[in-house]
Design an enzyme around this catalytic site. Structure first.
Site, PDB file in Angstrom:
ATOM      1  N   MET A  31      49.165  55.310   4.793  1.00 45.76           N
ATOM      2  CA  MET A  31      50.614  55.557   4.743  1.00 45.76           C
ATOM      3  C   MET A  31      50.877  57.018   4.381  1.00 45.76           C
ATOM      4  SD  MET A  31      52.426  52.060   3.577  1.00 45.76           S
ATOM      5  CE  MET A  31      52.354  52.314   1.837  1.00 45.76           C
ATOM      6  N   HIS A  35      44.990  61.498  -0.404  1.00 48.02           N
ATOM      7  CA  HIS A  35      44.216  61.998  -1.543  1.00 48.02           C
ATOM      8  C   HIS A  35      42.742  61.833  -1.218  1.00 48.02           C
ATOM      9  CE1 HIS A  35      43.742  57.765  -2.417  1.00 48.02           C
ATOM     10  NE2 HIS A  35      45.058  57.623  -2.503  1.00 48.02           N
ATOM     11  N   GLY A  37      40.625  59.720  -1.952  1.00 48.22           N
ATOM     12  CA  GLY A  37      40.210  58.369  -1.559  1.00 48.22           C
ATOM     13  C   GLY A  37      40.292  58.212  -0.042  1.00 48.22           C
ATOM     14  N   HIS A  38      41.446  58.610   0.541  1.00 48.53           N
ATOM     15  CA  HIS A  38      41.580  58.537   2.002  1.00 48.53           C
ATOM     16  C   HIS A  38      40.547  59.442   2.678  1.00 48.53           C
ATOM     17  CE1 HIS A  38      45.917  57.880   0.685  1.00 48.53           C
ATOM     18  NE2 HIS A  38      45.677  56.789   1.382  1.00 48.53           N
ATOM     19  N   ASP A 152      42.390  48.907  -3.071  1.00 51.42           N
ATOM     20  CA  ASP A 152      43.315  47.811  -2.775  1.00 51.42           C
ATOM     21  C   ASP A 152      42.480  46.582  -2.402  1.00 51.42           C
ATOM     22  OD1 ASP A 152      45.836  49.213  -3.140  1.00 51.42           O
ATOM     23  OD2 ASP A 152      45.165  50.411  -1.455  1.00 51.42           O
ATOM     24  N   GLN A 155      44.065  43.710  -0.452  1.00 55.22           N
ATOM     25  CA  GLN A 155      44.326  44.110   0.938  1.00 55.22           C
ATOM     26  C   GLN A 155      43.042  43.997   1.769  1.00 55.22           C
ATOM     27  OE1 GLN A 155      46.962  47.416   2.366  1.00 55.22           O
ATOM     28  NE2 GLN A 155      45.067  48.572   2.297  1.00 55.22           N
ATOM     29  N   SER A 187      45.622  57.200  -6.183  1.00 50.77           N
ATOM     30  CA  SER A 187      46.662  56.457  -5.471  1.00 50.77           C
ATOM     31  C   SER A 187      47.808  57.417  -5.193  1.00 50.77           C
ATOM     32  CB  SER A 187      47.160  55.313  -6.359  1.00 50.77           C
ATOM     33  OG  SER A 187      48.407  54.840  -5.880  1.00 50.77           O
ATOM     34  N   ARG A 189      50.760  56.742  -5.316  1.00 46.83           N
ATOM     35  CA  ARG A 189      51.842  56.454  -6.272  1.00 46.83           C
ATOM     36  C   ARG A 189      51.576  57.056  -7.655  1.00 46.83           C
ATOM     37  NH1 ARG A 189      52.332  51.199  -3.224  1.00 46.83           N
ATOM     38  NH2 ARG A 189      54.445  51.146  -2.436  1.00 46.83           N
TER      39      ARG A 189
HETATM   40  O1  PAF Z   1      46.663  50.855   2.333  1.00 45.69           O
HETATM   41  C1  PAF Z   1      47.595  51.325   3.003  1.00 45.69           C
HETATM   42  O2  PAF Z   1      47.865  52.527   2.982  1.00 45.69           O
HETATM   43  C2  PAF Z   1      48.452  50.389   3.852  1.00 45.69           C
HETATM   44  O3  PAF Z   1      48.652  49.180   3.229  1.00 45.69           O
HETATM   45  C3  PAF Z   1      47.915  50.224   5.285  1.00 45.69           C
HETATM   46  C4  PAF Z   1      46.556  49.554   5.308  1.00 45.69           C
HETATM   47  C5  PAF Z   1      47.833  51.566   5.970  1.00 45.69           C
HETATM   48  C6  PAF Z   1      48.884  49.334   6.076  1.00 45.69           C
HETATM   49  O4  PAF Z   1      50.162  49.886   6.106  1.00 45.69           O
END
Ligand code: PAF
Length: 291
Positions: A31, A35, A37-38, A152, A155, A187, A189
């Site tokens: 989204m 950071h 992590g991504h 997450d 998720q 995160s 957030r």
């Molecule tokens: O983890 C996230 O950033 C979101 O939940 C995802 C997997 C991109 C779905 O919108």
């Protein structure tokens, strides 16, 4: 190869078909407001695939009515710099109308029990929104491998279950949680935290790792481990409320009763100032996988 920004499904499919000739495609859905992590997921994808795609889409369907959809942090320029530097080739960044054309989305993926627990208890439509956007993104991108972070944990469990139950092709690769030096899980957030809240936030990881240490020292009773996490969190000054403390089966997220099985997920969500912070560790005897 420079990062290519693509805003429409049609264009992404065209570029994706060309890219397919190069070999496997790795995909990191996000989204945005990226950071480390991504970026660690993008780097994993870079090592394992010929072509790497990421998406940035703040998905309205996974936000509840009183949640932070409008306030969710966004910085496309900075995100693009980070993605390019990490070796990402394609960025899919659609508008809400592109992903959810009017008048409205009428068909959703609705996960069952796995999505009603933990986060799902506080956010009843959240995983319906996540599962729906993830399957839409998978159908658009058609990745060979997709990458999500263990941060997450629920998720991950929901997407894994969706892929299994709906026979979604491709592999799900889960990257370890990336942490600040003091242990706070990264995160987007975290940006909502005040200086005082940020200083208090590492208590969450400390509570979880104390339980992990107990488990490694031979304590396998689920109630005792949950109590240990709760006691540490309750002693922290700025933790306004504890949403849940869970020791659960990592595949079904059913709450552990009695003895904990190896690989269970210890997780918690707390309200610390404005944001709700989540974290988890996997209870495993081996030093490398737990935290
Ligand atoms: O983890 C996230 O950033 C979101 O939940 C995802 C997997 C991109 C779905 O919108």
């Amino acid at each position: 190869m420079a990062l290519e920004l693509i805003r429409t499904i049609e264009e992404f499919r065209r570029v994706r078909d060309e890219a397919r000739a190069a070999g496997s495609l790795g995909f990191v859905p996000t989204m945005g407001f990226l950071h480390e992590g991504h970026i660690s997921l993008v780097k994993m994808a870079r090592e394992q695939n010929a072509v790497v795609a990421a998406s940035i889409f703040v998905n309205p369907a996974q936000f509840g009515p009183n949640e932070d959809l409008a306030a969710y942090p966004r910085d496309l320029e900075r995100d693009m710099e980070m993605l390019e530097e990490a070796g990402c080739d394609l960025l899919f960044h659609p508008s809400p109308e592109e992903m959810y054309p009017p008048p409205k989305q009428d068909v959703y993926v609705v996960p069952g029990d796995i999505a009603s627990r933990l986060e799902g208890a506080a956010r009843p439509t959240h995983f319906r929104g996540v599962a729906t956007v993830v399957i839409k993104l998978f159908n658009i991108v058609q990745p060979d491998r997709s990458y999500l972070g263990q941060k997450d944990g629920q998720q991950v469990a929901v997407v894994r279950r969706m892929m299994r139950d709906l026979n979604v092709p491709g592999e799900l690769v889960v990257g370890p949680t990336v942490r600040e030096p003091d242990g706070l899980a990264m995160s987007s957030r975290n940006t909502y935290l005040t200086t005082e809240e940020r200083a208090a936030a590492p208590v969450i990881y400390r509570a979880l790792t104390d339980a992990l240490d107990l488990y490694r020292a031979g304590q396998t009773n689920a109630d005792t481990l949950r109590a240990s996490i709760r006691t540490t969190l309750e002693s922290a000054p700025l933790v306004a409320s504890i949403d849940y403390v869970s020791i659960a089966d990592p595949l079904t997220l059913a709450e552990a009763e009695g003895e904990v099985v190896e690989g269970a997920m210890a997780s918690t969500a707390v309200q610390l100032g404005k944001p709700r912070l989540l974290d988890n560790v996997i209870l495993t005897k081996s030093e490398s996988r737990g935290a």
